[in-house]
Design an enzyme around this catalytic site. Sequence first.
Site, PDB file in Angstrom:
ATOM      1  N   LYS A 131       3.533   2.416   0.607  1.00 53.75           N
ATOM      2  CA  LYS A 131       2.904   3.219   1.659  1.00 53.75           C
ATOM      3  C   LYS A 131       3.623   4.558   1.613  1.00 53.75           C
ATOM      4  CE  LYS A 131       1.908   3.457   6.614  1.00 53.75           C
ATOM      5  NZ  LYS A 131       2.581   4.674   7.080  1.00 53.75           N
TER       6      LYS A 131
ATOM      7  N   TYR B 269       7.797   1.158   2.239  1.00 50.54           N
ATOM      8  CA  TYR B 269       7.240   2.127   3.172  1.00 50.54           C
ATOM      9  C   TYR B 269       8.100   3.389   3.089  1.00 50.54           C
ATOM     10  CZ  TYR B 269       5.734   3.909   7.819  1.00 50.54           C
ATOM     11  OH  TYR B 269       5.251   4.670   8.861  1.00 50.54           O
TER      12      TYR B 269
END
Length: 308
Positions: free
Chosen positions: A172, A142
């Site tokens: 992400k 992330y």
Amino acid sequence: MTPRKKLKGLVAATITPMTPDGKINLPVISQYVDYLVNEQNVRNVFVNGTTGEGLSLSIQERKQLAEEWMCQGKDKLDHVIIHVGALNLPECQELARHAAAIGAGGIAVIAPFFFKPTNKDELVAFLQKVASEAPEVPFYYYHIPPLTGVKIRVEELLDGIKAQIPTFQGVKFSDTDLLDLAQCISKNETGEFEFLYGVDEQLLGALAVGANGAVGSTYNYLGRQTNLMLQAFAKPDFALAQQYQFLTGEFLNFVIKLGFGVAQTKAVMTFVSGIPMGPPRLPLVDASSEFIVKAKAKLDSIVWPHGN
């Protein structure tokens, strides 16, 4: 690992519903799942991330939320990704083991942001120690440098990462650096990795350079319209896709000027869906009544293409 359905399209970064006294409100998650699926046509979720106030929750609360999303999403959601990032390695590992035990479709980890990794090797070493605790679960990094302050480029991070983290599935990507994203996608010739974009107001630009899909807070309440943008882009009808992106941007530009964060996202989701999302947890404070009135009026004033 058993074959899995590729993650693409929209992923709602879920909000953590809370009661007026600040406890997590698990009973409304069943209604929340049905709303995402039936009203927004969104069948993937990212739990306990930034929008979900994950770093403001206790480990026990994060586990309870993960379990509830898995339970209520069974046979309704395609992918439940659990964010297991924390400021220390043991908590990340504990959450990773828990996510694996409840059958999560993936786990994701932010870079620790108090004592920060300063180079690729330090970051990969940390991520590897977390991923190894869930050896059968797809793993996502992330990347959110505006909040973590860790600005190690993802393009650099990807080199050789599969050898060190066999479960590595993708990123992400919550940054506006489309050059970095494009270089990642250019190197991903075999398509083995998934790149999910996390800046909602720039999604169309990310799609143009090859993003597989998106994780974001607006897909909780603008998922239907954003799905129509994805369909227009795929046709391709770029003029129609632009219309949707511009209108989403018009709303976000308006609320950002008012002051827009997790608390305000909770307020917007509450008035759009009718599901009470409650207040945020301190140090965040509730959205003002003035914000709610203005944001609702703005959203109601937007005329979407073809009346959508």
